[in-house]
Enzyme design. Structure first.
Site, mmCIF file in Angstrom:
data_model
loop_
_atom_site.group_PDB
_atom_site.id
_atom_site.type_symbol
_atom_site.label_atom_id
_atom_site.label_comp_id
_atom_site.label_asym_id
_atom_site.label_seq_id
_atom_site.Cartn_x
_atom_site.Cartn_y
_atom_site.Cartn_z
ATOM 1 N N GLY A 93 1.137 -1.183 -0.633
ATOM 2 C CA GLY A 93 0.126 -0.146 0.165
ATOM 3 C C GLY A 93 0.749 1.474 -0.069
ATOM 4 N N HIS A 100 10.709 6.339 3.758
ATOM 5 C CA HIS A 100 9.824 6.972 5.041
ATOM 6 C C HIS A 100 9.223 6.002 5.460
ATOM 7 C CE1 HIS A 100 5.859 6.428 2.140
ATOM 8 N NE2 HIS A 100 5.012 6.152 3.174
ATOM 9 N N HIS A 102 6.924 5.060 9.293
ATOM 10 C CA HIS A 102 5.527 5.912 9.883
ATOM 11 C C HIS A 102 6.296 5.127 11.242
ATOM 12 C CE1 HIS A 102 3.108 5.659 6.684
ATOM 13 N NE2 HIS A 102 3.800 5.062 6.103
HETATM 14 P P1 5GP Z 1 2.599 5.357 2.345
HETATM 15 O O1 5GP Z 1 1.188 4.644 2.285
HETATM 16 O O2 5GP Z 1 2.918 6.013 1.245
HETATM 17 O O3 5GP Z 1 3.506 4.223 3.082
HETATM 18 O O4 5GP Z 1 2.035 6.712 3.201
HETATM 19 C C1 5GP Z 1 2.178 7.374 2.554
HETATM 20 C C2 5GP Z 1 2.090 8.503 4.217
HETATM 21 O O5 5GP Z 1 2.342 10.148 3.695
HETATM 22 C C3 5GP Z 1 -0.170 8.632 4.294
HETATM 23 O O6 5GP Z 1 0.242 8.067 5.202
HETATM 24 C C4 5GP Z 1 -0.003 10.086 3.621
HETATM 25 O O7 5GP Z 1 -1.177 10.165 4.655
HETATM 26 C C5 5GP Z 1 1.156 10.693 4.048
HETATM 27 N N1 5GP Z 1 1.273 12.086 3.180
HETATM 28 C C6 5GP Z 1 0.801 12.487 2.002
HETATM 29 N N2 5GP Z 1 0.889 13.595 1.623
HETATM 30 C C7 5GP Z 1 1.018 13.755 2.677
HETATM 31 C C8 5GP Z 1 1.871 15.072 2.531
HETATM 32 O O8 5GP Z 1 1.673 15.945 1.644
HETATM 33 N N3 5GP Z 1 2.034 15.507 3.602
HETATM 34 C C9 5GP Z 1 2.150 14.866 5.018
HETATM 35 N N4 5GP Z 1 2.810 15.831 5.844
HETATM 36 N N5 5GP Z 1 1.956 13.841 4.275
HETATM 37 C C10 5GP Z 1 1.486 13.303 3.493
#
Ligand code: 5GP
Ligand code: ZN
Length: 114
Positions: A93, A100, A102
């Site tokens: 996902g 990154h 989390h």
């Molecule tokens: P992934 O699903 O790729 O592991 O997580 C991406 C995360 O980035 C998501 O939890 C989403 O809410 C966060 N995210 C996406 N765009 C932005 C943004 O422009 N600013 C911030 N602070 N978080 C973001």
């Protein structure tokens, strides 16, 4: 990467609520938090996924993990517990293709995640 949203945050072209920063890493609150504390830690250098790290990135990868400890302590979730997650590519996902980590906490987190 000019079209990468997290590179734009590093370049201060998009605002973020920053928690921690050094020369190599940036930590900021997730814009759509899934827990009371939800912080993302990124390398400032564009690396698309965990699978794009190489042996030369050992130090950076270690720093990323230690930054999670720092963020957890700073946001007061270290003692009760917290979760770190790195989603890698489609099946996990991953939405943003800039590596990154989390850091989530502040409530009981179910295991396993869906
Ligand atoms: P992934 O699903 O790729 O592991 O997580 C991406 C995360 O980035 C998501 O939890 C989403 O809410 C966060 N995210 C996406 N765009 C932005 C943004 O422009 N600013 C911030 N602070 N978080 C973001
Ligand atoms: Zn990027």
């Amino acid at each position: 990467m000019s079209d990468c949203i997290f590179c734009k945050i590093v370049a201060a072209e998009i605002k973020a609520d920053i928690v921690f920063e050094n020369e190599r890493l940036l930590a900021f609150h997730d814009v759509r938090p899934r827990a009371p504390v939800h912080v993302l830690i990124i390398p400032k250098r564009h690396i698309a996924t965990l699978d794009d790290l190489s042996g030369d990135d050992c130090l950076l990868a270690g720093e990323l993990v230690l930054a999670a400890q720092k963020v957890a302590r700073h946001t007061d979730i270290a003692e009760k517990g917290f979760r770190t997650v790195i989603n890698c590519r489609a099946d996990a996902g991953q939405e943003v293709f800039h590596l990154h980590l989390h850091v989530m906490g502040g409530r009981h987190l179910h295991w396993p995640p869906g």
